[in-house]
Design an enzyme around this catalytic site. Structure first.
Site, PDB file in Angstrom:
ATOM      1  N   LYS A 189     -38.403 -22.220  13.657  1.00  0.00           N
ATOM      2  CA  LYS A 189     -37.586 -23.546  13.788  1.00  0.00           C
ATOM      3  C   LYS A 189     -35.983 -22.959  14.179  1.00  0.00           C
ATOM      4  O   LYS A 189     -34.726 -23.248  14.796  1.00  0.00           O
ATOM      5  CB  LYS A 189     -38.787 -24.821  13.131  1.00  0.00           C
ATOM      6  CG  LYS A 189     -37.152 -25.810  12.761  1.00  0.00           C
ATOM      7  CD  LYS A 189     -38.282 -27.111  12.357  1.00  0.00           C
ATOM      8  CE  LYS A 189     -38.931 -26.320  10.983  1.00  0.00           C
ATOM      9  NZ  LYS A 189     -37.353 -26.440  10.397  1.00  0.00           N
ATOM     10  N   THR A 204     -34.259 -20.779  14.181  1.00  0.00           N
ATOM     11  CA  THR A 204     -33.952 -19.692  14.967  1.00  0.00           C
ATOM     12  C   THR A 204     -33.753 -20.511  16.374  1.00  0.00           C
ATOM     13  O   THR A 204     -32.731 -19.871  17.065  1.00  0.00           O
ATOM     14  CB  THR A 204     -34.654 -18.573  15.533  1.00  0.00           C
ATOM     15  OG1 THR A 204     -35.451 -18.075  14.044  1.00  0.00           O
ATOM     16  CG2 THR A 204     -34.943 -17.805  16.576  1.00  0.00           C
ATOM     17  N   ARG A 206     -29.503 -26.291   6.617  1.00  0.00           N
ATOM     18  CA  ARG A 206     -30.004 -26.533   4.761  1.00  0.00           C
ATOM     19  C   ARG A 206     -30.122 -24.696   4.495  1.00  0.00           C
ATOM     20  O   ARG A 206     -29.472 -23.779   5.255  1.00  0.00           O
ATOM     21  CB  ARG A 206     -31.482 -26.651   4.652  1.00  0.00           C
ATOM     22  CG  ARG A 206     -31.626 -27.497   4.929  1.00  0.00           C
ATOM     23  CD  ARG A 206     -32.626 -28.110   4.396  1.00  0.00           C
ATOM     24  NE  ARG A 206     -34.119 -27.263   4.931  1.00  0.00           N
ATOM     25  CZ  ARG A 206     -35.078 -26.960   5.070  1.00  0.00           C
ATOM     26  NH1 ARG A 206     -35.880 -27.552   3.996  1.00  0.00           N
ATOM     27  NH2 ARG A 206     -35.548 -26.554   5.718  1.00  0.00           N
ATOM     28  N   LYS A 240     -41.305 -15.919   1.463  1.00  0.00           N
ATOM     29  CA  LYS A 240     -40.312 -15.666   2.593  1.00  0.00           C
ATOM     30  C   LYS A 240     -39.271 -15.057   2.815  1.00  0.00           C
ATOM     31  O   LYS A 240     -39.755 -14.685   4.476  1.00  0.00           O
ATOM     32  CB  LYS A 240     -39.308 -17.047   3.110  1.00  0.00           C
ATOM     33  CG  LYS A 240     -40.393 -18.585   2.694  1.00  0.00           C
ATOM     34  CD  LYS A 240     -40.118 -19.703   2.845  1.00  0.00           C
ATOM     35  CE  LYS A 240     -39.270 -20.236   4.620  1.00  0.00           C
ATOM     36  NZ  LYS A 240     -38.880 -21.258   4.250  1.00  0.00           N
ATOM     37  N   ALA A 296     -38.241 -29.296   1.670  1.00  0.00           N
ATOM     38  CA  ALA A 296     -38.837 -30.432   2.209  1.00  0.00           C
ATOM     39  C   ALA A 296     -40.580 -30.784   2.027  1.00  0.00           C
ATOM     40  O   ALA A 296     -40.557 -31.964   2.753  1.00  0.00           O
ATOM     41  CB  ALA A 296     -39.676 -30.230   4.113  1.00  0.00           C
ATOM     42  N   PHE A 309     -40.064 -27.403   7.536  1.00  0.00           N
ATOM     43  CA  PHE A 309     -41.950 -27.510   7.934  1.00  0.00           C
ATOM     44  C   PHE A 309     -41.783 -28.079   9.081  1.00  0.00           C
ATOM     45  O   PHE A 309     -41.287 -28.632  10.336  1.00  0.00           O
ATOM     46  CB  PHE A 309     -42.318 -27.806   6.596  1.00  0.00           C
ATOM     47  CG  PHE A 309     -42.137 -26.592   5.375  1.00  0.00           C
ATOM     48  CD1 PHE A 309     -42.718 -25.851   5.948  1.00  0.00           C
ATOM     49  CD2 PHE A 309     -41.962 -27.255   4.235  1.00  0.00           C
ATOM     50  CE1 PHE A 309     -42.591 -24.875   4.738  1.00  0.00           C
ATOM     51  CE2 PHE A 309     -41.561 -26.901   3.526  1.00  0.00           C
ATOM     52  CZ  PHE A 309     -41.639 -25.446   3.462  1.00  0.00           C
ATOM     53  N   PHE A 330     -43.434 -15.060  23.173  1.00  0.00           N
ATOM     54  CA  PHE A 330     -44.034 -14.150  22.184  1.00  0.00           C
ATOM     55  C   PHE A 330     -44.848 -13.526  23.218  1.00  0.00           C
ATOM     56  O   PHE A 330     -45.043 -13.524  24.843  1.00  0.00           O
ATOM     57  CB  PHE A 330     -45.223 -14.057  21.085  1.00  0.00           C
ATOM     58  CG  PHE A 330     -44.737 -14.547  19.444  1.00  0.00           C
ATOM     59  CD1 PHE A 330     -44.836 -13.317  19.497  1.00  0.00           C
ATOM     60  CD2 PHE A 330     -44.365 -15.503  20.137  1.00  0.00           C
ATOM     61  CE1 PHE A 330     -43.768 -14.238  17.696  1.00  0.00           C
ATOM     62  CE2 PHE A 330     -43.654 -16.280  18.764  1.00  0.00           C
ATOM     63  CZ  PHE A 330     -43.791 -15.169  17.611  1.00  0.00           C
ATOM     64  N   TRP A 358     -34.659 -15.880  20.401  1.00  0.00           N
ATOM     65  CA  TRP A 358     -35.412 -15.143  19.526  1.00  0.00           C
ATOM     66  C   TRP A 358     -34.782 -13.228  19.928  1.00  0.00           C
ATOM     67  O   TRP A 358     -33.797 -12.595  19.657  1.00  0.00           O
ATOM     68  CB  TRP A 358     -36.300 -14.724  18.981  1.00  0.00           C
ATOM     69  CG  TRP A 358     -36.097 -13.559  18.408  1.00  0.00           C
ATOM     70  CD1 TRP A 358     -36.593 -13.449  16.670  1.00  0.00           C
ATOM     71  CD2 TRP A 358     -37.260 -12.303  18.413  1.00  0.00           C
ATOM     72  NE1 TRP A 358     -37.066 -12.346  16.382  1.00  0.00           N
ATOM     73  CE2 TRP A 358     -37.407 -11.263  16.847  1.00  0.00           C
ATOM     74  CE3 TRP A 358     -37.550 -11.873  19.605  1.00  0.00           C
ATOM     75  CZ2 TRP A 358     -37.845 -10.219  16.616  1.00  0.00           C
ATOM     76  CZ3 TRP A 358     -38.201 -10.594  19.122  1.00  0.00           C
ATOM     77  CH2 TRP A 358     -38.192  -9.758  18.544  1.00  0.00           C
TER      78      TRP A 358
END
Length: 559
Positions: free
Chosen positions: A74, A76, A97, A108, A276, A304, A384, A412
């Site tokens: 998200k 990214t 954020r 994470k 969140a 999230f 992907f 990405w």
């Protein structure tokens, strides 16, 4: 797909511009910058006064499906979209954020995007940055110290030590501090009582910093924070402890948005970091409002899945700030949707159209939810290498059936270039599908009714159950006249329900609310469900165990 180096290698090789040059791109004057080294700066709130008559740009929210171990990307996508918009000639700014040190050293790792869609300087952003979270920690704990000192000095306010609701905070995952006893060691060391720690980003002061619309508003909200209740059931506030001025002084710089840049030198405001799943999950109103005055397109983010971050962005942040989002981008991947469809993580590279179709129910629900707020939707599918043509075709067809535009995102691997198609689709959607945004509920409705609207409309629940403790709290909140506020749901991020094991689009479930907390300064009520913790713990192998720094100061393992 092109083989991409690690995130930290890409970030360390970035060709950053001096932050003064980045500021010029968005018409920030030199004397409106407060430099924190060569590549970071705080921006004076005087910019808002200077540009108060300038029309706002378009506001784009980036949200996602419920997160899975497969990853969605998200942040990214947010960064890549802002760079893509600049690539097609639009003046864009991203707002994000600030990462918390807790998850950074815990599960994470860093949170500054990934691949060729990152914000830099990455190490600074993920570590101490400009000190905002430290300022919030200090202000919060000063109030805790003043409260305990008041008890020690005679308790003039008649505070019931058993009804103190203001814990201490630390910006770290540390389960051992969830429940503690303070004041031990004799009379000279204070009044013994049970206490505990929350993580700093769960502090009401963090929520207030992110919802304040001015320094004056910040000060007023801080003064209204409830820290305890008296023996005769009256709330005690920061104002009652004469703490408001000192706390606001500690936050006088923290309220100013932080300016950095993306890998392609797009301006980025990174400011505030409420979680969140336990808070409202959005960057500060000040950063968003500032960006809207400085850019034609502002890309912001909510934490999230859309059931948490987007719901609170719409019902809390937009309500307080008077914002009207023009478009929402929902991020998903084929892999994550197959996981929601029942495929284990080690088999996500295998083509599975049946599981993908089943897992699509999760994305479909999020599309429906955003549409309930009257906001047009674009779905960004993060690419992907394992995605097959059949899987992508199925997913595109299902998104279109659900009434959403859909684009394959390659940010990405390709940065802004990989976000051009997404940028074009977002601009086209904004121009052709006007937003009819409105919040989902009226704040003047009864507490239970507001919670039931969120649970039924957003989560898809059959109804809501309230514990006896919660029923008692609701009655007291109503008696105090504090019930006419938005609801901030504290819920697992892994499911639309309050049970993290229910993947996809669960049905036939009820949500249990075990506790309601009053955040009178933030001006919302927190409804806690499930096993949500306000002080997380570290995993078996914390991310911190794989971090190091060389003799030359080069950091490894932060991502």
């Amino acid at each position: 797909m092109v083989k991409v180096p690690s995130d930290i290698e890409i970030a360390q090789n970035a060709k950053m511009q001096p932050i003064t040059e980045v500021a010029k791109k968005c018409d920030i004057l030199e004397d409106e910058l407060e430099l924190y080294g060569k590549y970071k700066a705080k921006v004076s709130l005087d910019v808002l006064k200077r540009l108060e008559n300038k029309p706002d740009g378009k506001l784009i929210l980036v949200t996602a499906i419920n997160p899975t171990p497969a990853g969605e990307g998200k942040t990214t996508t947010n960064i890549g979209l802002s760079m893509g918009l600049n690539r097609i000639g639009k003046k864009a700014i991203t707002t994000l954020r600030e990462p918390s040190l807790g998850p950074c050293f815990g599960v994470k790792g860093g949170a500054a995007g990934g691949g060729y869609a990152q914000v830099v300087p990455m190490e600074d952003i993920n570590l101490h940055f400009t000190g905002d979270i430290h300022a919030i920690t200090t202000a919060h704990n000063l109030l805790a110290a003043l409260l305990d000192n008041h008890l020690h000095q005679g308790n003039k306010l008649n505070i019931d030590p058993r009804r103190i609701v203001w814990k201490r905070v630390l910006d770290m995952n540390d389960r051992a501090l969830r429940n503690i006893v303070v004041g031990l060691g004799g009379r000279a060391n204070g009044v013994p009582r049970e206490d505990g720690f929350d993580i700093t980003v769960a502090s009401e002061i963090m929520a207030i910093l992110c919802l304040a619309t001015s320094l004056e508003d910040l000060k007023e909200r801080i003064g209204n924070m409830i820290v305890a209740y008296t023996y005769d059931n009256k709330p005690v506030t920061a104002n009652d402890l004469d703490a408001t001025g000192a706390l606001t002084i500690l936050l006088k710089d923290a309220i100013k948005p932080n300016l950095v840049q993306t890998l392609e030198n797009t301006p980025a405001f990174i400011h505030g970091g409420p979680f969140a799943n336990i808070a409202h999950g959005c960057n500060s109103i000040m950063a968003t409002k500032l960006a809207l005055k400085l850019a034609d397109y502002v890309v912001t983010e909510a934490g999230f899945g859309a059931d948490l971050g987007a719901e609170k962005f719409f019902n809390i942040k937009c309500r307080f700030a008077g914002l009207k989002p023009d478009c929402a981008v929902i991020v998903a991947t084929v892999r994550a949707l197959k996981n929601h469809g029942g495929v284990p993580k080690d088999r996500l590279n295998e083509e599975n159209l049946e599981a993908l179709e089943k897992g699509f129910g999760n994305l479909e629900k999020h599309i429906e939810n955003v549409q309930k707020f009257g906001v047009p939707v674009v779905v960004a599918i993060n690419e992907f290498p394992s995605d097959t043509e059949k899987e992508l075709n199925l997913l595109f067809d299902k998104c279109k059936e659900a009434g959403a535009e859909v684009v394959l995102s390659k940010v990405w691997a390709k940065g802004g270039e990989g976000g051009i198609e997404l940028a074009k689709k977002v601009v086209e959607t904004i121009e052709n599908k006007p937003s009819n945004f409105k919040p989902l509920y009226d704040v003047n409705l009864p507490i239970k009714e507001k919670i039931e609207i969120i649970a039924k409309e957003v989560y898809g629940a059959d109804g809501v159950d309230f514990t006896k403790k919660c029923e008692k709290q609701i009655k007291q909140i109503e008696e105090l006249g504090l019930d006419k506020m938005p609801i901030c749901m504290a819920k697992t991020q892994y499911s639309l329900s309050d049970d993290p094991t229910l993947k996809g689009r669960p049905t036939g479930f009820r949500v249990t609310v075990r506790e309601i907390k009053v955040s009178a300064g933030a001006k919302f009520l927190v409804a806690l469900t499930g096993d949500i913790m306000t002080m997380p713990g570290l995993p078996k192998v914390p991310a911190a165990n794989n971090m190091d720094i060389s003799k030359d100061g080069e950091i490894t393992g932060l991502f």
